[in-house]
Write a protein that holds these residues in place. Structure first.
Motif, short mmCIF file in Angstrom:
data_model
loop_
_atom_site.label_atom_id
_atom_site.label_comp_id
_atom_site.label_asym_id
_atom_site.label_seq_id
_atom_site.Cartn_x
_atom_site.Cartn_y
_atom_site.Cartn_z
N ARG A 176 0.86 -1.20 0.00
CA ARG A 176 0.00 0.00 0.00
C ARG A 176 0.89 1.25 0.00
O ARG A 176 0.67 2.18 -0.78
CB ARG A 176 -0.93 0.00 1.21
CG ARG A 176 -1.70 1.30 1.34
CD ARG A 176 -2.75 1.32 2.43
NE ARG A 176 -4.02 0.82 1.94
CZ ARG A 176 -4.64 -0.25 2.39
NH1 ARG A 176 -4.09 -0.96 3.33
NH2 ARG A 176 -5.79 -0.62 1.89
N ALA A 177 1.91 1.25 0.87
CA ALA A 177 2.80 2.43 0.96
C ALA A 177 3.46 2.70 -0.39
O ALA A 177 3.54 3.86 -0.84
CB ALA A 177 3.85 2.21 2.04
N LEU A 178 3.91 1.66 -1.05
CA LEU A 178 4.57 1.84 -2.35
C LEU A 178 3.61 2.40 -3.39
O LEU A 178 3.95 3.29 -4.16
CB LEU A 178 5.09 0.49 -2.86
CG LEU A 178 6.47 0.06 -2.40
CD1 LEU A 178 6.78 -1.33 -2.93
CD2 LEU A 178 7.53 1.04 -2.91
N MET A 179 2.41 1.84 -3.41
CA MET A 179 1.45 2.25 -4.45
C MET A 179 0.94 3.68 -4.21
O MET A 179 0.45 4.32 -5.13
CB MET A 179 0.28 1.26 -4.54
CG MET A 179 0.72 -0.13 -4.95
SD MET A 179 1.84 -0.11 -6.38
CE MET A 179 3.02 -1.38 -5.95
N GLU A 180 1.04 4.15 -2.97
CA GLU A 180 0.64 5.53 -2.68
C GLU A 180 1.72 6.52 -3.11
O GLU A 180 1.48 7.72 -3.13
CB GLU A 180 0.35 5.69 -1.18
CG GLU A 180 -1.03 5.14 -0.81
CD GLU A 180 -1.26 5.05 0.69
OE1 GLU A 180 -0.29 5.21 1.45
OE2 GLU A 180 -2.41 4.80 1.08
N ASP A 181 2.93 6.02 -3.43
CA ASP A 181 4.04 6.89 -3.81
C ASP A 181 3.93 7.26 -5.29
O ASP A 181 4.05 6.39 -6.16
CB ASP A 181 5.36 6.16 -3.54
CG ASP A 181 6.58 7.04 -3.79
OD1 ASP A 181 6.44 8.08 -4.45
OD2 ASP A 181 7.67 6.68 -3.32
N PRO A 182 3.69 8.55 -5.61
CA PRO A 182 3.50 8.92 -7.01
C PRO A 182 4.73 8.67 -7.88
O PRO A 182 4.63 8.58 -9.11
CB PRO A 182 3.16 10.41 -6.95
CG PRO A 182 3.57 10.87 -5.60
CD PRO A 182 3.60 9.68 -4.70
N LYS A 183 5.91 8.52 -7.23
CA LYS A 183 7.13 8.30 -8.01
C LYS A 183 7.15 6.91 -8.65
O LYS A 183 7.82 6.66 -9.63
CB LYS A 183 8.36 8.45 -7.11
CG LYS A 183 8.85 9.89 -7.03
CD LYS A 183 10.20 9.97 -6.37
CE LYS A 183 10.00 10.28 -4.91
NZ LYS A 183 11.01 10.13 -3.98
#
Ligand code: SF4
Length: 362
Positions: A176-183
């Protein structure tokens, strides 16, 4: 070999690859979450068979690699103390912290043993009653049920010279944390096979619902991986993402309930720090109060200092999927499997180790 050769059939691999080439009509970016997939993709030479439009990037699915330097320093600090016997899976022993590695601590006289199962650590505790035997509990969903079962067995036997250093993590929160990262721009996830055996394919539903991501659970043979990649391409191109369980022979939608019950009985979710990703709520596993006597961090004062990455090492960005090993200036030069600087070059599931070993084949 029955049930292995079938999944490595050259004929099937060729036909699946041809279908994929015929089908793909746009670039598709796929993250392989699990380090074992990264290795399997390289080992079977799949990268060079895939259409150019498919870009594969590695994710945070190597438990040794995501353990922060500060925790490794704490392991080494503990190993240097009197009457402590450290037990660990093999990969961890060579990972450098800021003060050396467990292998160097062992060379300097620390009692550090490689074990193949946490139950081996319990046996060592039985044979070494005058030592406090500590198992370094690093792992994901795949290993935590056995660690939980070992703690239950230690409690049943009233063993007061056995402890774990709780450092296990769970996979959904960092995704989830990764997918929330726009980069990080990915279209789909090759979901981890081993972790999914315990977790179940339904656990990835939130990635489809909240992020519109295509998901495919994959086994580790070439046909497994190609089928899952084909499913991801179909999902992305049709605009209908879902969780496709392409590893049905091992993964049930609900996972392994018995194993999860053991984990729930012994552990509770705690906030945890990930190398490269930082602190993530409820992404780690701490021992429940009733098993607190088996937690070395409650029995001894062990400082855990945020010591950051080794100078120049880009493991943190590699684990986030925003750079690849050759982007690291140390890759293959100052950092190699014989003389690793970061954990990604040490672990058998590490992305840098995979690129170093197999990268030239692709
Ligand atoms: S090549 Fe070595 S130093 Fe660079 S990111 Fe990989 S492990 Fe870290």
């Amino acid at each position: 070999m029955k049930y292995i050769d079938e999944y490595r059939s050259q004929e099937l691999v060729r036909s699946l690859t041809e279908r994929l080439h015929a089908k793909i009509s746009r670039p598709v970016r796929i993250m392989e979450v699990c380090g074992t997939h990264t290795i399997a993709i390289f080992r079977h030479g799949l990268r060079r068979m895939l259409p150019e439009q498919i870009e594969l990037i590695s994710g945070p699915g190597c438990p040794v690699c995501v353990t922060p330097s500060g925790v490794i320093d704490a392991f080494i600090d503990l190993a240097g103390r009197k009457d402590i016997l450290i037990t660990t899976f093999g990969d961890m022993i060579r990972v450098p912290g800021t003060t050396g590695s467990l292998a160097q601590a062992r060379a300097a006289g620390a009692d550090v043993h490689i074990v193949y199962s946490p139950m081996d650590a319990l046996e060592l505790a039985r044979h070494n009653p005058h030592k406090l035997v500590v198992f370094l509990a690093v792992g994901f969903e795949t290993t935590t049920p056995t660690i939980g079962a070992t703690v239950l067995e230690a409690a049943r036997r009233n063993m007061d010279n056995f402890c774990i250093f709780p450092a296990a993590k769970v996979i959904p929160p960092p995704l989830r944390a990764l997918m929330e990262d726009p980069k990080l721009q990915v279209d789909g996830l090759l979901c981890p096979g081993h972790v999914s055996v315990i977790l179940g394919s339904r656990a990835y539903g939130f990635l489809v619902e909240e992020f519109g991501l295509a998901c495919a659970v994959a086994g580790f043979e070439p046909t497994d991986i190609l089928l899952a990649i084909t499913s991801l391409v179909n999902q992305v191109q049709s605009g209908h993402p879902t969780v496709d369980n392409c590893y049905g022979r091992a993964v049930a939608p609900e996972g392994n309930r018995k194993a999860r019950e053991i984990v729930d009985q012994v552990f509770k979710p705690v906030d945890s720090d990930w190398r490269g990703l930082g602190p993530i709520p409820a992404s780690g596993l701490g021992l429940r109060e009733e098993y607190g006597a088996f937690d070395i961090t409650r029995r001894l004062e062990i400082p855990i200092v945020n010591s950051g990455e080794p100078p120049g090492c880009r493991c943190g960005e590699i684990l986030k999927g925003i750079c690849q090993p050759p982007d690291c200036p140390l890759f293959g030069r100052a950092c190699s499997p014989a003389s690793p600087i970061g954990p990604c070059m040490v672990s058998t599931e590490g992305t840098c180790a995979a690129w170093h070993r197999y990268g030239t084949l692709d």
